[in-house]
Scaffold this motif. Structure first.
Motif, mmCIF file in Angstrom:
data_model
loop_
_atom_site.group_PDB
_atom_site.id
_atom_site.type_symbol
_atom_site.label_atom_id
_atom_site.label_comp_id
_atom_site.label_asym_id
_atom_site.label_seq_id
_atom_site.Cartn_x
_atom_site.Cartn_y
_atom_site.Cartn_z
ATOM 1 N N ASP A 79 -5.032 -1.911 -9.872
ATOM 2 C CA ASP A 79 -4.311 -1.093 -10.839
ATOM 3 C C ASP A 79 -3.085 -1.791 -11.420
ATOM 4 O O ASP A 79 -2.330 -1.192 -12.186
ATOM 5 C CB ASP A 79 -3.886 0.224 -10.190
ATOM 6 C CG ASP A 79 -5.079 1.040 -9.702
ATOM 7 O OD1 ASP A 79 -6.120 1.016 -10.387
ATOM 8 O OD2 ASP A 79 -4.970 1.674 -8.642
ATOM 9 N N LYS A 98 3.138 1.581 -3.315
ATOM 10 C CA LYS A 98 2.314 2.051 -4.441
ATOM 11 C C LYS A 98 2.077 3.557 -4.335
ATOM 12 O O LYS A 98 2.219 4.290 -5.325
ATOM 13 C CB LYS A 98 0.990 1.294 -4.468
ATOM 14 C CG LYS A 98 0.028 1.741 -5.570
ATOM 15 C CD LYS A 98 -1.291 0.973 -5.485
ATOM 16 C CE LYS A 98 -2.305 1.503 -6.497
ATOM 17 N NZ LYS A 98 -3.600 0.783 -6.399
ATOM 18 N N GLN A 149 3.801 -0.866 -12.929
ATOM 19 C CA GLN A 149 2.638 -1.676 -13.294
ATOM 20 C C GLN A 149 3.089 -2.860 -14.139
ATOM 21 O O GLN A 149 3.839 -2.696 -15.108
ATOM 22 C CB GLN A 149 1.633 -0.854 -14.089
ATOM 23 C CG GLN A 149 0.831 0.136 -13.261
ATOM 24 C CD GLN A 149 -0.099 0.947 -14.140
ATOM 25 O OE1 GLN A 149 0.357 1.732 -14.969
ATOM 26 N NE2 GLN A 149 -1.389 0.754 -13.962
ATOM 27 N N VAL A 206 0.856 -1.190 0.000
ATOM 28 C CA VAL A 206 0.000 0.000 0.000
ATOM 29 C C VAL A 206 0.893 1.241 0.000
ATOM 30 O O VAL A 206 0.685 2.184 -0.761
ATOM 31 C CB VAL A 206 -0.932 -0.003 1.231
ATOM 32 C CG1 VAL A 206 -1.757 1.285 1.281
ATOM 33 C CG2 VAL A 206 -1.843 -1.221 1.228
ATOM 34 N N TYR A 243 -0.303 -3.082 -9.811
ATOM 35 C CA TYR A 243 1.005 -2.783 -9.241
ATOM 36 C C TYR A 243 1.613 -3.929 -8.431
ATOM 37 O O TYR A 243 2.826 -3.967 -8.240
ATOM 38 C CB TYR A 243 0.925 -1.537 -8.362
ATOM 39 C CG TYR A 243 0.866 -0.249 -9.149
ATOM 40 C CD1 TYR A 243 2.021 0.329 -9.659
ATOM 41 C CD2 TYR A 243 -0.349 0.379 -9.393
ATOM 42 C CE1 TYR A 243 1.970 1.517 -10.391
ATOM 43 C CE2 TYR A 243 -0.416 1.571 -10.118
ATOM 44 C CZ TYR A 243 0.750 2.126 -10.619
ATOM 45 O OH TYR A 243 0.689 3.290 -11.353
ATOM 46 N N LYS A 253 -4.983 -9.541 -6.167
ATOM 47 C CA LYS A 253 -4.148 -8.664 -6.996
ATOM 48 C C LYS A 253 -4.621 -7.224 -6.890
ATOM 49 O O LYS A 253 -5.803 -6.955 -6.656
ATOM 50 C CB LYS A 253 -4.171 -9.128 -8.452
ATOM 51 C CG LYS A 253 -5.576 -9.223 -9.060
ATOM 52 C CD LYS A 253 -5.549 -9.861 -10.440
ATOM 53 C CE LYS A 253 -6.965 -10.054 -10.985
ATOM 54 N NZ LYS A 253 -6.958 -10.739 -12.296
ATOM 55 N N ASP A 254 -3.685 -6.314 -7.064
ATOM 56 C CA ASP A 254 -4.004 -4.900 -7.033
ATOM 57 C C ASP A 254 -4.829 -4.538 -8.257
ATOM 58 O O ASP A 254 -4.508 -4.943 -9.382
ATOM 59 C CB ASP A 254 -2.706 -4.086 -7.016
ATOM 60 C CG ASP A 254 -2.950 -2.599 -7.085
ATOM 61 O OD1 ASP A 254 -3.721 -2.085 -6.257
ATOM 62 O OD2 ASP A 254 -2.364 -1.945 -7.977
ATOM 63 N N ASN A 266 2.811 -10.272 -0.798
ATOM 64 C CA ASN A 266 2.728 -9.686 -2.132
ATOM 65 C C ASN A 266 4.101 -9.585 -2.787
ATOM 66 O O ASN A 266 5.132 -9.578 -2.105
ATOM 67 C CB ASN A 266 2.125 -8.286 -2.057
ATOM 68 C CG ASN A 266 0.642 -8.300 -1.762
ATOM 69 O OD1 ASN A 266 -0.092 -9.117 -2.308
ATOM 70 N ND2 ASN A 266 0.188 -7.411 -0.886
#
Length: 346
Positions: free
Chosen positions: A137, A112, A119, A109, A139, A134-135, A267
Motif C-alpha cells: 500500500d 501502519k 503513503q 505493521v 506506507y 516494500k509495503d 524498514n
C-alpha cells in the motif's frame, strides 16, 4: 510485562483489528525542483533511526551537501526505544519526527495499522524494489538489510574443516567451541531464531543447546569473540560486523549455510504528521537512491535491495545466497524466547 511482551501485545491487537479497506499505493515520486525548493524553505528534517550512528551521520552529511540549506537532525537510538518514543509522542499528540527507520519490521505493521504513516513511494522504490521489499500500500519500504550468519576464525579453523551448514554445527567436534547471541536481547537473533525454528524445527536448537555454546547478548558480540580468538566458530551474529572486521585485517570468514541464511530488514517510512513534510519527503526519497544505498553498503557493510548497488570485493552478492525471510505479523517474541531458554538458559 517486559518490553518485548508489551510490543507483542500491541502488535497482536493492531494486526488483529479488522481492516475496512485496502489503500492503493500512490504513484512513485521524484525529487522535483518544486519539492527541493519547498524543502529548502522548511530547512530541516528530523530522522529517527536505528542505523549505526556513524553510518547515519555520513548519510545525513551527504544529503546536506546535495541539498544545501536543509539540516538533518539525526536522532539515533535502539529500535525498541524508538518504538516506545513514537508511541509516547503520538499518544500525546507530539509530532517531532519526520522520518522513522528501525531494524524491527514488526514496528511498521503496527505503525501502519495505527494510521501514523504517510503513503509515499520514492522513485527508485517504485521502479526497482522487489515486492517483498516494500509495503503493497506504499506506507514503508526496506531501507537496509543484513544477515545473521555463521562464521569462523580462519587461523583457528582450516577452510576445509569449517562448517558449511547449520547441521554441521551439531557435530561433536564443535562442542564447547561456539558462541552465539540471544533472541531475548537482539532483534536480529530473534528474527533468525524465528526463521530457523520454522525451517529446521525446534529440535535443532535443542541439539545445539547441548553443544556447550558460549551465550552472549547482542548480535554484534559473536564476531568480536571470534576476532579475539575466544571461540573459533559463531553459530549466529551480524554479517556486517564480520565484513568490517575482515576488511580491517581480522582473520574471520562468513558462512552462508546450505539450509539458508536469515535476513533481517530495516524498514523506513514517512510519518503522517511530519512537521517538515516537504523536507521529509525529499530526505525519504534520497534514502533509497543508489548514492545513499551505496554508502550504506560501503561504510556500514549493510545489504541493499537497490540493484545498482555494487558489493565490495570479497563480499558474496545476495543473489548467490539462499535467504530465509521472516513474517513480522506472526512473530511471537515471548513464545520464541521462552522456548529458546529451555535449551540455552537465560
Amino acid at each position: 510485562m517486559s518490553a518485548r511482551a508489551f510490543l507483542a501485545a500491541l502488535v497482536f491487537a493492531a494486526v488483529s483489528a479488522p481492516v475496512t479497506s485496502s489503500a492503493q499505493a500512490p504513484a512513485p515520486y521524484d525529487a522535483t525542483p518544486a519539492l527541493i525548493a519547498a524543502a529548502q524553505k522548511e530547512g530541516k528534517v528530523v530522522w529517527y533511526t536505528a542505523t549505526d550512528v556513524a553510518v547515519a551521520e555520513k548519510l545525513a552529511k551527504a544529503f546536506e551537501a546535495k541539498y544545501p540549506g536543509i539540516k538533518v537532525q539525526v536522532e539515533r537510538s535502539g529500535a525498541e526505544r524508538l518504538f516506545q518514543r513514537i508511541n509516547q509522542e503520538y499518544g500525546s499528540r507530539i509530532h517531532a519526527a519526520d522520518v522513522i527507520e528501525t531494524s524491527d519490521a514488526v514496528h511498521f505493521v503496527y505503525f501502519k495499522k495505527q494510521g501514523w504513516l504517510q503513503q509515499a513511494v520514492p522513485a527508485d522504490v517504485g521502479k526497482l524494489w522487489p515486492k517483498e521489499g516494500k509495503d503493497a500500500d506504499g506506507y514503508f519500504a526496506v531501507y537496509r538489510a543484513h544477515l545473521s550468519v555463521i562464521a569462523y576464525n580462519t587461523k583457528l579453523v582450516p577452510k576445509e574443516q569449517a562448517p558449511k551448514s547449520h547441521a554441521d554445527l551439531l557435530d561433536p567436534k564443535w562442542n564447547g567451541k561456539m558462541v552465539k547471541a540471544h533472541p531475548g536481547y537482539s532483534g536480529t537473533i530473534m528474527t533468525g531464531t524465528q526463521v530457523l525454528s520454522q525451517a529446521l524445527g525446534w529440535p535443532y536448537f535443542e541439539k545445539l543447546g547441548k553443544q556447550k555454546v558460549m551465550q552472549v547478548q547482542s548480535s554484534t558480540e559473536p564476531p568480536k569473540k571470534l576476532a579475539q580468538g575466544e571461540r573459533p566458530v559463531m553459530a549466529d551474529g551480524n554479517e556486517y560486523n564480520v565484513f568490517l572486521l575482515k576488511e580491517s585485517g581480522v582473520p574471520i570468514e562468513p558462512v552462508y549455510a546450505t539450509e539458508g541464511t536469515p535476513m533481517v530488514v530495516g524498514n523506513a517510512a514517512l510519518l503522517k504528521n511530519a512537521p517538515n513534510p516537504n523536507a521529509a519527503r525529499l530526505f525519504y526519497h534520497y534514502m533509497f537512491t543508489r548514492e545513499a544505498q551505496q554508502a550504506n553498503s560501503d561504510v556500514g557493510g549493510l545489504r541493499s535491495f537497490h540493484p545498482e548497488v555494487k558489493d565490495k570485493a570479497g563480499r558474496t552478492p545476495l543473489s548467490q545466497i539462499k535467504l530465509l525471510h521472516s513474517d513480522p505479523a506472526v512473530l511471537d517474541a515471548e513464545a520464541i524466547k521462552k522456548k529458546y531458554e529451555e535449551y540455552f538458559g537465560t
